[in-house]
Motif scaffolding. Structure first.
Motif, PDB file in Angstrom:
ATOM      1  N   LYS A 204       0.860  -1.187   0.000  1.00  0.00           N
ATOM      2  CA  LYS A 204       0.000   0.000   0.000  1.00  0.00           C
ATOM      3  C   LYS A 204       0.894   1.234   0.000  1.00  0.00           C
ATOM      4  O   LYS A 204       1.991   1.214   0.567  1.00  0.00           O
ATOM      5  CB  LYS A 204      -0.948   0.023   1.197  1.00  0.00           C
ATOM      6  N   ASN A 205       0.392   2.304  -0.596  1.00  0.00           N
ATOM      7  CA  ASN A 205       1.122   3.570  -0.630  1.00  0.00           C
ATOM      8  C   ASN A 205       0.537   4.513   0.419  1.00  0.00           C
ATOM      9  O   ASN A 205      -0.652   4.856   0.357  1.00  0.00           O
ATOM     10  CB  ASN A 205       1.015   4.215  -2.014  1.00  0.00           C
ATOM     11  N   TYR A 206       1.353   4.916   1.372  1.00  0.00           N
ATOM     12  CA  TYR A 206       0.916   5.841   2.413  1.00  0.00           C
ATOM     13  C   TYR A 206       1.499   7.220   2.113  1.00  0.00           C
ATOM     14  O   TYR A 206       2.719   7.379   2.023  1.00  0.00           O
ATOM     15  CB  TYR A 206       1.362   5.355   3.786  1.00  0.00           C
ATOM     16  N   LEU A 207       0.603   8.208   1.963  1.00  0.00           N
ATOM     17  CA  LEU A 207       1.015   9.551   1.604  1.00  0.00           C
ATOM     18  C   LEU A 207       0.664  10.497   2.747  1.00  0.00           C
ATOM     19  O   LEU A 207      -0.516  10.778   3.008  1.00  0.00           O
ATOM     20  CB  LEU A 207       0.318  10.017   0.321  1.00  0.00           C
ATOM     21  N   GLU A 208       1.681  10.964   3.486  1.00  0.00           N
ATOM     22  CA  GLU A 208       1.484  11.923   4.566  1.00  0.00           C
ATOM     23  C   GLU A 208       2.802  12.641   4.803  1.00  0.00           C
ATOM     24  O   GLU A 208       3.877  12.058   4.705  1.00  0.00           O
ATOM     25  CB  GLU A 208       0.991  11.239   5.843  1.00  0.00           C
ATOM     26  N   GLU A 209       2.712  13.920   5.098  1.00  0.00           N
ATOM     27  CA  GLU A 209       3.912  14.760   5.203  1.00  0.00           C
ATOM     28  C   GLU A 209       4.646  14.584   6.523  1.00  0.00           C
ATOM     29  O   GLU A 209       5.866  14.455   6.562  1.00  0.00           O
ATOM     30  CB  GLU A 209       3.532  16.224   4.987  1.00  0.00           C
ATOM     31  N   ASP A 210       3.916  14.620   7.636  1.00  0.00           N
ATOM     32  CA  ASP A 210       4.570  14.650   8.954  1.00  0.00           C
ATOM     33  C   ASP A 210       4.341  13.369   9.754  1.00  0.00           C
ATOM     34  O   ASP A 210       4.356  13.396  10.979  1.00  0.00           O
ATOM     35  CB  ASP A 210       4.052  15.845   9.758  1.00  0.00           C
ATOM     36  N   MET A 211       4.095  12.256   9.073  1.00  0.00           N
ATOM     37  CA  MET A 211       3.866  10.982   9.756  1.00  0.00           C
ATOM     38  C   MET A 211       2.798  11.139  10.849  1.00  0.00           C
ATOM     39  O   MET A 211       3.023  10.915  12.035  1.00  0.00           O
ATOM     40  CB  MET A 211       5.169  10.433  10.346  1.00  0.00           C
ATOM     41  N   PHE A 212       1.614  11.538  10.418  1.00  0.00           N
ATOM     42  CA  PHE A 212       0.516  11.721  11.362  1.00  0.00           C
ATOM     43  C   PHE A 212       0.113  10.396  12.001  1.00  0.00           C
ATOM     44  O   PHE A 212      -0.109  10.307  13.208  1.00  0.00           O
ATOM     45  CB  PHE A 212      -0.676  12.353  10.628  1.00  0.00           C
ATOM     46  N   PHE A 213       0.009   9.357  11.188  1.00  0.00           N
ATOM     47  CA  PHE A 213      -0.420   8.054  11.675  1.00  0.00           C
ATOM     48  C   PHE A 213       0.549   7.012  11.125  1.00  0.00           C
ATOM     49  O   PHE A 213       0.734   6.889   9.926  1.00  0.00           O
ATOM     50  CB  PHE A 213      -1.836   7.753  11.171  1.00  0.00           C
TER      51      PHE A 213
END
Length: 764
Positions: A279-288
């Motif tokens: 899966k591709n996880y797209l988040e800037e500040d590693m929220f989750f």
């Protein structure tokens, strides 16, 4: 207050009788000379053969007998009456308000289009296979009223011989052919348009689960052929409509999954991609953190599209508690027109809630111990504390409570101050790793809490208690919830007692022992089956089973204090007991907001090992707004005990009566009155007992085979203010069987001294 309510009900009944005699004249004089008030319709079904499920057919046909006549209440047309009153030049404020709430425009004979109703009747009959039916109608008239009588002549229906699939293109032919072979449509079935619609929905739903993303039930069409038969039989063919899009008859697979774990519509799409378990996880500040979020997502690359899997993923993500919106969108990936397989890109957009929140809530507290009063709760919440969806709550609560009614007595008011800290993990915290796939419907939450409470009960005692919990809660499906606390520890310290309370304890050694067991450590388990979540269901069932076992594990570390003394742990006497109770409820919903609600509750607690009596806070009581409403809270029982007949009783001010056995039954009819006002008529029965005789009660508290004759019984009426499921409840009840009285005197419906109950929420 009770006296005022009694006068109110008597006055209301008097008004209904007076008004019932006068309203009919005022209604009749307003009906125009060339009109008659329409009072409804009857249906007569004539058939040359036996009709299977005639009641179901009649119900469907009666649904088209329009228009509906004006509604009646106790034989009176109140809505029509206030309509006519409002037509006056000066109706007045009260009449205008009543018209707004109750008023109805009159329905006259001229408003009834009988030919249109006959066409609707014939249409419904044809939809059920009764072709070539006939319908007729006539009016039954009196001076100012008229009703309609409809007659339908129903011939023998058409029945199915075969159900076949017409030629279809591959690959969808093979899929639909297998579904047709599993069809509930069978030989001899009456022609039924509704069943055919359900068959289309069944096939469409199954095709969607097999990847047919663009398929729609409207693409399917049925054709019935009667040419081969002379006995009202037909062959049924299932076909695809012409010009069905080619992409609707091929299955789709998921080629890529993109997860936006910190999505905001105003932000640009993050460029950094973290690849984790396909899966591709797209988040800037590693929220989750992906490793914590991944178990909630049941979609997989290479998997055929399935809306159920998509809904399951959305539901699981919503239960985390860190997200405001969960939105799953699919995007078609361009493929060649000749391909037999389509590709989808799944995009999961997760919009988080505010990380920190503060709330203040003014509550009206109504506790099981009869105390009622205001409480202020201040809560601070921190969501997604460690980047794994964890929620931390801390709540400070201040409350003052008092018992309603019964005169002033010791212990009838209480001041409470409490602090609770709670940390919730949206996953299983356990020494041994548990496969999340085992929990198909939802992933369990791990709950931990520490709380401290201070209570000052007027003229009796000051008590401080602390509780620690560690456990799990999860939904097995839409209706079933499990909750288990393998660690449940509480400590209670009776800091200060008054001489009056010491006298109470001296008079009742069993009660004194129940307060001495300060330390409780054990396990609790709860199983709940709840159909009340489906508010539209006619029949709703509820079951809750609760098990509470304490002292077994801690007894391994218990320290001996002598042959006749209980063991201690860390210098504290600990309780050892097992307790189980069962709560069964049933709701029958009918008419307009009308419900018959029934409940049976039973429980048993057994002290053993280090205890000879269950701790006071774990014992049962009977009476009050959530129990037997004709008796004051904790005033019923135990058994047939009556403190007024006990010459040794010097503690009548201590009104808490408890036992280790309980049995209760309730039945209630709920109905609407006007707008947010609801009414109820109810009857309750129940009592508490002790399995081991308490000498203080002279043996009248012990449970025996004669328990049926020892039930306290009462009945009454209720008024409820129900505003969007927030309910303020007033119940007025009187006993008609009091087990504390002598035999032969117990049956007495004492309506002159009713009990007024005030509570928040429905009792069951």
């Amino acid at each position: 207050m009770k006296y005022i309510l009694k006068l109110y009900f008597k006055y209301l009944i008097f008004l209904l009788f007076i008004f019932g005699g006068l309203y009919s004249c005022s209604i009749a004089k307003h009906i125009p000379e060339d009109e008659r008030l329409y009072t409804g319709a009857e249906l007569n079904i004539v058939s040359d053969s036996i009709i299977k499920n005639e009641a179901g057919l009649r119900k469907e046909l009666e649904s088209v007998l329009l228009p509906e006549p004006n509604s009646k209440f106790l034989g009176m047309y109140l809505g029509l009456y206030y309509h006519y009153k409002n037509q006056n030049g000066k109706p007045g404020f009260i009449n205008r308000w009543l018209y707004k709430k109750l008023g109805e425009k009159p329905v006259y004979q001229s408003d009834v289009e009988t030919f249109e109703v006959q066409d609707l009747l014939l249409n419904r009959l044809e939809n059920r296979g009764f072709f070539y039916s006939r319908a007729s109608s006539e009016f039954e008239e009196s001076e100012k009223k008229a009703s309609a009588l409809y007659t339908v002549d129903v011939p023998r229906p058409y029945r199915m011989e075969t159900y076949q699939l017409d030629s279809l293109p591959a690959p969808i032919y093979k899929e639909i052919d297998s579904l047709v072979k599993e069809s509930p449509l069978s030989k001899g079935m009456r022609f039924d348009l509704n069943k055919m619609k359900l068959e289309r929905l069944r096939i469409d739903s199954n095709l969607k689960e097999r990847g047919y993303y663009n398929f729609n039930e409207s693409f399917l069409i049925f054709e019935a052929d009667t040419n081969r038969y002379d006995n009202k039989s037909f062959d049924l063919f299932l076909k695809l409509k012409k010009a069905v899009p080619s992409k609707s008859i091929v299955p789709y697979k998921i080629s890529k999954i993109n997860v936006y774990a910190d999505y905001n519509t105003t932000d640009s799409i993050p460029s950094e991609i973290i690849r984790y378990k396909d899966k591709n996880y797209l988040e800037e500040d590693m929220f989750f953190k992906p490793k914590y979020l991944d178990p909630f997502i049941t979609l997989e690359e290479g998997q055929f599209y399935n809306p159920e899997t998509s809904r399951n993923t959305a539901r699981r993500l919503s239960t985390i508690g860190a997200y405001k919106y969960v939105n799953i969108q699919y995007k078609e990936v361009d493929t060649l027109a000749t391909d037999d397989l389509g590709l989808l890109e799944a995009n999961i957009y997760l919009s988080p809630l505010n990380k920190r929140a503060f709330s203040a809530e003014l509550q009206v507290v109504n506790k099981s111990n009869s105390f009622t009063g205001p409480a202020l709760a201040l809560t601070y919440s921190n969501r997604n504390v460690f980047g794994g969806g964890e929620t931390y709550n801390t709540t400070l609560k201040v409350g003052y409570e008092a018992q309603i009614g019964g005169g002033k007595q010791s212990g009838d008011s209480s001041f409470e101050l409490g602090l609770k800290n709670e940390l919730i993990f949206p996953r299983v915290i356990f020494p041994i790793k548990i496969n999340d796939d085992f929990f198909e419907y939802s992933i369990p939450k791990t709950k931990t809490s520490l709380s401290l409470d201070f209570q000052d009960r007027r003229k009796l005692y000051t008590l401080i208690s602390g509780t620690a919990l560690f456990g799990y809660v999860w939904d097995a499906n839409r209706y079933v919830t499990h909750q288990i606390n393998p660690i449940s520890v509480s400590y209670t310290d009776l800091m200060k007692t008054t001489p009056e309370f010491e006298l109470i304890l001296d008079d009742n050694p069993f009660l004194k022992r129940s307060f001495e067991q300060q330390f409780i450590s054990g396990l609790t388990y709860s199983f709940t089956y709840n159909e009340m979540v489906d508010q539209q269901k006619t029949h709703q069932k509820f079951l809750n089973f609760m098990l509470d076992v304490a002292g077994n594990s801690i007894s391994l570390f218990g320290k001996d204090q002598g042959p006749d003394a209980p063991k201690t742990f860390l210098g504290m006497e600990y309780a050892q007991y097992a307790k189980a109770d069962l709560d069964l409820r049933y709701h029958f919903n009918f008419g307009k907001e009308q419900t018959i609600a029934a409940r049976v509750f039973g429980g048993y607690g057994m002290a053993y090992g280090n205890s000879d009596i269950i701790p006071f806070v774990k014992q049962y009581y009977a009476g009050g707004p959530y129990s037997i409403r004709a008796f004051r809270i904790r005033s019923l029982g135990p058994g047939t005990y009556n403190p007024e007949e006990d010459p040794n009783n010097t503690s009548e001010n201590f009104f808490d009566k408890t036992g280790n056995i309980i049995l209760e039954a309730n039945v209630e009819y709920r109905f609407p009155i006007v707008s947010f006002l609801k009414g109820a008529v109810f009857a309750d029965a129940g009592n508490i007992w002790n399995s081991k005789e308490n000498p203080t009660f002279g043996g009248k508290d012990k449970f025996t085979k004669n328990f049926i004759n020892e039930l306290g019984m009462g009945a009454g009426v209720g008024l409820r203010v129900d505003i969007q499921s927030f309910v303020i409840r007033f119940d007025l009840a009187a006993p008609f069987h009091d087990p504390s009285l002598k035999k032969g005197e117990r049956f007495n419906f004492d309506v002159s001294n009713p009990i007024l109950n005030f509570a928040i929420g429905y009792p069951f």
